[in-house]
Each structure stands twice: as structure tokens, then as C-alpha cells.
Scaffold this motif. Structure first.
Motif, short mmCIF file in Angstrom:
data_model
loop_
_atom_site.label_atom_id
_atom_site.label_comp_id
_atom_site.label_asym_id
_atom_site.label_seq_id
_atom_site.Cartn_x
_atom_site.Cartn_y
_atom_site.Cartn_z
N LYS A 42 6.25 -23.28 0.13
CA LYS A 42 5.14 -24.02 0.76
C LYS A 42 3.88 -24.24 -0.09
N PRO A 43 3.18 -23.23 -0.64
CA PRO A 43 3.41 -21.79 -0.70
C PRO A 43 2.63 -21.05 0.40
N ASP A 44 3.21 -19.99 0.90
CA ASP A 44 2.59 -19.17 1.94
C ASP A 44 2.17 -17.79 1.43
N TYR A 45 2.69 -17.39 0.28
CA TYR A 45 2.52 -16.00 -0.15
C TYR A 45 1.79 -15.86 -1.48
N ALA A 46 1.58 -16.96 -2.19
CA ALA A 46 0.96 -16.87 -3.52
C ALA A 46 -0.42 -16.22 -3.46
N ASP A 47 -1.24 -16.61 -2.48
CA ASP A 47 -2.59 -16.04 -2.38
C ASP A 47 -2.54 -14.55 -2.10
N LEU A 48 -1.62 -14.13 -1.22
CA LEU A 48 -1.50 -12.70 -0.91
C LEU A 48 -1.10 -11.91 -2.15
N ILE A 49 -0.10 -12.43 -2.88
CA ILE A 49 0.37 -11.70 -4.06
C ILE A 49 -0.74 -11.58 -5.11
N ARG A 50 -1.52 -12.65 -5.27
CA ARG A 50 -2.66 -12.58 -6.21
C ARG A 50 -3.69 -11.56 -5.72
N ALA A 51 -3.94 -11.56 -4.41
CA ALA A 51 -4.98 -10.68 -3.87
C ALA A 51 -4.64 -9.20 -4.05
N ILE A 52 -3.35 -8.86 -4.08
CA ILE A 52 -2.98 -7.46 -4.22
C ILE A 52 -2.61 -7.13 -5.67
N GLY A 53 -3.01 -8.03 -6.59
CA GLY A 53 -2.81 -7.74 -8.01
C GLY A 53 -1.41 -8.02 -8.51
N GLY A 54 -0.67 -8.86 -7.80
CA GLY A 54 0.69 -9.18 -8.22
C GLY A 54 0.75 -10.35 -9.18
N GLY B 279 0.81 -1.22 0.00
CA GLY B 279 0.00 0.00 0.00
C GLY B 279 0.84 1.26 0.00
N TYR B 280 2.07 1.17 0.51
CA TYR B 280 2.98 2.31 0.49
C TYR B 280 3.77 2.41 -0.82
N GLY B 281 3.54 1.47 -1.75
CA GLY B 281 4.25 1.51 -3.02
C GLY B 281 5.53 0.69 -3.04
N VAL B 282 5.77 -0.10 -1.99
CA VAL B 282 6.95 -0.98 -1.96
C VAL B 282 6.49 -2.36 -2.41
N HIS B 283 7.11 -2.91 -3.45
CA HIS B 283 6.65 -4.17 -4.03
C HIS B 283 7.20 -5.37 -3.26
N PRO B 284 6.33 -6.20 -2.69
CA PRO B 284 6.82 -7.46 -2.09
C PRO B 284 7.31 -8.40 -3.19
N MET B 285 8.40 -9.11 -2.92
CA MET B 285 8.95 -10.06 -3.88
C MET B 285 9.35 -11.32 -3.13
N ILE B 286 8.88 -12.46 -3.62
CA ILE B 286 9.22 -13.75 -3.01
C ILE B 286 9.90 -14.58 -4.09
N PHE B 287 11.22 -14.69 -4.00
CA PHE B 287 11.99 -15.42 -5.02
C PHE B 287 12.14 -16.88 -4.60
N GLY B 288 11.01 -17.57 -4.54
CA GLY B 288 11.04 -18.98 -4.19
C GLY B 288 10.15 -19.26 -3.00
N ASP B 289 8.85 -19.44 -3.26
CA ASP B 289 7.89 -19.75 -2.20
C ASP B 289 7.80 -21.26 -2.11
#
Length: 489
Positions: free
Chosen positions: A126-138, A114-124
């Protein structure tokens, strides 16, 4: 007697607990004064009864301070950029499984996006972050056998960025692309052989990549793959023969390049790594949005493929970050910052040779790269389990150099090692041990109760007193934080 009667007729003095004596009323305890929370604009008229929070109100809102009830805002990027509280924008998160380590990092990733900093996960993994990244339009890029490919010779966005640059900036970016491709091919050969290529073989690879660039320049519209690199070595062009030192003897050249050719051929599809890195890239990474490389489809038993996937994702991802910075320096794109998450750090470090050095370099250069970093693992023992003493020393430095350390519940045996790196008071040590208490059985509902330390964390920055915070999830976060979906929980 007359004096005593006069005193008894005087009204008794009212105490903080009420009026004593007959006709009065006393309470057993004093109610605390009511408190309300508001912004400085809302409570400015209450002066002098307003009091500031004990922790900085800068960063991603995490939860409530367990001591004061005040709102706690915290993330490594904001505390580095906006408050100067951290020497570098990194943090190390540790704690027992199931207490919410990934959850607090996902909260930070969500807030920072939301502050304009892009989260990046270079190798998930489990996955633990795929749903979050999709939810925020990543963008979620899936890799693995039959799921998706990543061509290690594909410069991706770096190649397209180079076409937009001129002069020294373009030259530097092309040199960076060449170095990354050479490093990746060498790393894959190292994983296959369990030994690095020789100096001569690396020189041959470097020259062959230059020949490959001449054959497949940007005008050809085709990105070469590993099979094309093998073909260049088989063709034996003069430039490659010169660095192979074959003395004009083609038979000697074949002998020199035989082992290298065999290793590269093993990467083409029928070997242990399959064709994941030898086929054209399935989905290119984009620079202007959050990204997650989902490698959870790779089975844990395929440790070589897992290590190769992580190395490839890192090389490809950081190449894209470098390209974004080059375009920003040239005024062609806005300056962007990134928040890199390395969950299950122990699996990353133990996945293959060279990853400890990559993480070590990153923790030293995160300020220059404009990258905030979050490293997550269970305990200090995970770092001390590395086979080489040199790697263990480097891994210990990850915690020492981290701008902040966030701890969930830890077993008592873990604290002596942690206190050697992070100064903890006796009260803070008791707090962490209490949070690690196993959950009780809920006999009424026939299920296990939530662990007592679920969602509780201690934020430590240097030798400052720790900030105990409790993180509650919002309704919108609950679905994307379900890491037990396979169990339908």
C-alpha cells in the motif's frame, strides 16, 4: 386498630434502593459498585474483593474488553510461547475495509518489537507498515522501477553467514542458497512464460549456477547477476553441455538452450519485468532489526512485476531468516524470532502462480521456522475467488490452521462461510453484523461519522467464547497509522 398504629410507628426497613415511605428516600436504579484496576501487587491488600481479568494478561496490550472493561492482551507469538493457548503462532484477521484490521496488526507488531520479536513485511503493497518500521528503527527497502533493485542471485546475509560457519552447517546453508536461487530463477521464467521451465531447462539452470559459483566465489568480491548466468549458458561449458544432452553437437546445444536463453534475456532489463531483478541489490537486508520491503511503487496494473517482486522478497527474506537460525544454532548469534505480516492476502495469493503454495508451506512450518504469522484479508470470499479448486482448498486451510481468528465487522452474507470454519454463537454473529453497519452522516459537521464497528474486534481461539475488544490508538500511533495521507486526512 391499635395493632395497626403500632406497626405504622415502627421504622421501615431500608432496602437496596433506600428507605421507603414518608421521610425516606428511594432511587430509581442502583448505582454499580465502583471498580478500580491495578496490578496484583497494587491490589493485594484488598482481598477478598479483587477479581482477576477474564482473558489472559499475556501479550501485547490491545484495548478494553467490550463486556467487562478489562484490559485485553493478545498476540499470536506470546499466546503460543508463554501461555500455550495456541497450537501454532499464527492468526487470521478478516473484516470489512476501513474498520481497523491493519491497525490491530500494527499494534501487535509494535508491541512484539518491544519484546524482541522482529516484525517483517515481505512486500508492503500500500504501504501500511513502512512508517511503523521506520519509527521503531527498522529497515525499509524500496523496490520497483527506478526505486530499487533486488538481485535474485544475491545470497545476501546468507552468503555472509556461510563464511562464518564450518562443516555440515556451512554445507546445509550453501545448499539452501543454491536451492533458493534456482527456485527464484525458475519462478521468474514461469511468470514470464505463464508455464514452468522443463525438467531439462531446470537441470541446465542448476548446473549453470554451480559454474557461476566457481567463477564468482567469495574471494572475487563480486556478486553475479542474471547477465552472468546468461553468459555461462552462452559459453557452453562442458558441465552444462553434459546435462543438456547435446551428444557432442554444439548446434544441438544451441537449439536446446535457445528458449531458456531467450527467457533469461527478457529478464535483463528491456522486458516486462524491467531490470528490477537483474541489477545488483540496492540495499541488503539486515538480520538484527525489523524489515519492510516497500513494493507500493509498483502499479497495480503491472501484475507480473508485482508477483515477481513478492516472490523475490519472500525468497530473499526467508533466506535471511534461515541464515539467522543457522548462526544461532552454531552459537554465533542470539536466537531471534520474527513476526511476519501478510496484509492484503488476497492480492498476494492472486498475484501469481506459486504464491498459494508458498503461503501454504509457511502456515505448516511457522513453528519450526520460529516465525509468527499474521494473515489479513477482507473476507472468506477473497480466498474462494482463486481460479483453481486446488488453490481454493489450500487457502481455506489457512483459516482452519490459524491459531486464532480475529474478526472485525462482517456482512451477513459472509457469516455462513465463516461459521463453517470457526464456531460462532448467535450472539457473536449478531455482534459482527452490527459492527458492519455503515456509518451515518454527521450533519452537524458535514462529514461522515465513524463506522460503529471502527476498532472493534472479536478474538476467537478454537471453540472458546470470543473476546470482544475495542482498540484505541495512542497519540504516538495516530501519525504512523495514517493510511489516507494522499487525501490529507
Amino acid at each position: 386498630m391499635a395493632r395497626m398504629t403500632k406497626q405504622s410507628r415502627q421504622p421501615r426497613r431500608v432496602t437496596p434502593r433506600g428507605r421507603p415511605g414518608p421521610g425516606g428516600g428511594m432511587v430509581g436504579y442502583v448505582d454499580p459498585a465502583p471498580e478500580w484496576r491495578g496490578t496484583s501487587v497494587q491490589v493485594c491488600g484488598l482481598w477478598p474483593f479483587g477479581a482477576g481479568a477474564g482473558s489472559p494478561m499475556v501479550g501485547v496490550p490491545l484495548g478494553r474488553d467490550l463486556d467487562s472493561g478489562a484490559t485485553v492482551c493478545c498476540d499470536p507469538v506470546s499466546w503460543f510461547m508463554r501461555t500455550g493457548l495456541l497450537a501454532n503462532p499464527s492468526m487470521f484477521v478478516l473484516g470489512r475495509p476501513g474498520l481497523g484490521k491493519s491497525t490491530i496488526v500494527r499494534r501487535m507488531a509494535l508491541g512484539l518489537s518491544g519484546y524482541g520479536v522482529h516484525p517483517m513485511i515481505f512486500g508492503d503493497l500500500k504501504p501500511d507498515y513502512a512508517d511503523l518500521i521506520r519509527a521503531i528503527g527498522g529497515q525499509v527497502i524500496t523496490l520497483g522501477r527506478g526505486r530499487g533493485n533486488l538481485n535474485v542471485l544475491d545470497p545476501g546475509e546468507s552468503g555472509r553467514a556461510a563464511t562464518r560457519l564450518t562443516g555440515d552447517a556451512r554445507h546445509r546453508l550453501l545448499a539452501d542458497i543454491h536451492g533458493r536461487r534456482l527456485h527464484m530463477v525458475s519462478a521468474l521464467v514461469t511468470i514470464l512464460r505463464s508455464a514452468p521451465p522443463t525438467d531439462r531447462e531446470e537441470t541446465i539452470l542448476s548446473t549453470a549456477l554451480n559454474v557461476l559459483d566457481d567463477r564468482y566465489d567469495a574471494r572475487s568480491g563480486r556478486v553475479p547477476v542474471l547477465a552472468d548466468l546468461v553468459r555461462v549458458i552462452k559459453d557452453a561449458p562442458e558441465a552444462v553441455r553434459a546435462v543438456a544432452l547435446d551428444r557432442g553437437d554444439i548446434t544441438r546445444y544451441r537449439d536446446i538452450t535457445e528458449n531458456l536463453e531467450a527467457s533469461l534475456t527478457a529478464l535483463l532489463g528491456d522486458g516486462r519485468l524491467g531490470g528490477t531483478f537483474a541489477r545488483p541489490t540496492t540495499e541488503a537486508m539486515k538480520l538484527d532489526r525489523p524489515v519492510c520491503f516497500d513494493v507500493s511503487g509498483i502499479d497495480d496494473s503491472e501484475s507480473l512485476l508485482q508477483a515477481a517482486a513478492l516472490l523475490s522478497c519472500w525468497s530473499y527474506g526467508f533466506g535471511a531468516v534461515s541464515a539467522a537460525h543457522a548462526l544461532a544454532d552454531a552459537g554465533l548469534e542470539p536466537q531471534r524470532n520474527y513476526f511476519l505480516v501478510m496484509d492484503e492476502l488476497w492480492r498476494v495469493l492472486q498475484a501469481g502462480r506459486g504464491l498459494v503454495d508458498r503461503v501454504n508451506a509457511l502456515t505448516r512450518l511457522d513453528r519450526q521456522r520460529g516465525v509468527g504469522l499474521a494473515m489479513i484479508t477482507h473476507s472468506i470470499d477473497d480466498l474462494m475467488a482463486l481460479p483453481a479448486e486446488e488453490d481454493r482448498t489450500k487457502a481455506r486451510g489457512f483459516v482452519e490452521r490459524a491459531g486464532m481468528v480475529i474478526s472485525a465487522g462482517l456482512p451477513p452474507a459472509e457469516l455462513p462461510q465463516l461459521t463453517q470454519i470457526v464456531e460462532l454463537t448467535e450472539a457473536e454473529r449478531r455482534l459482527l453484523v452490527d459492527w458492519s453497519t455503515p456509518p451515518a452522516w454527521d450533519a452537524a459537521h458535514g462529514r461522515r461519522a465513524d463506522p460503529p464497528g471502527l476498532g472493534n474486534f472479536l478474538i476467537k481461539v478454537g471453540n472458546r467464547p470470543g473476546i470482544p475488544v475495542h482498540v484505541d490508538l495512542t497519540a504516538a500511533e495516530l501519525e504512523i497509522n495514517n493510511t489516507n495521507r494522499r487525501w490529507n486526512k
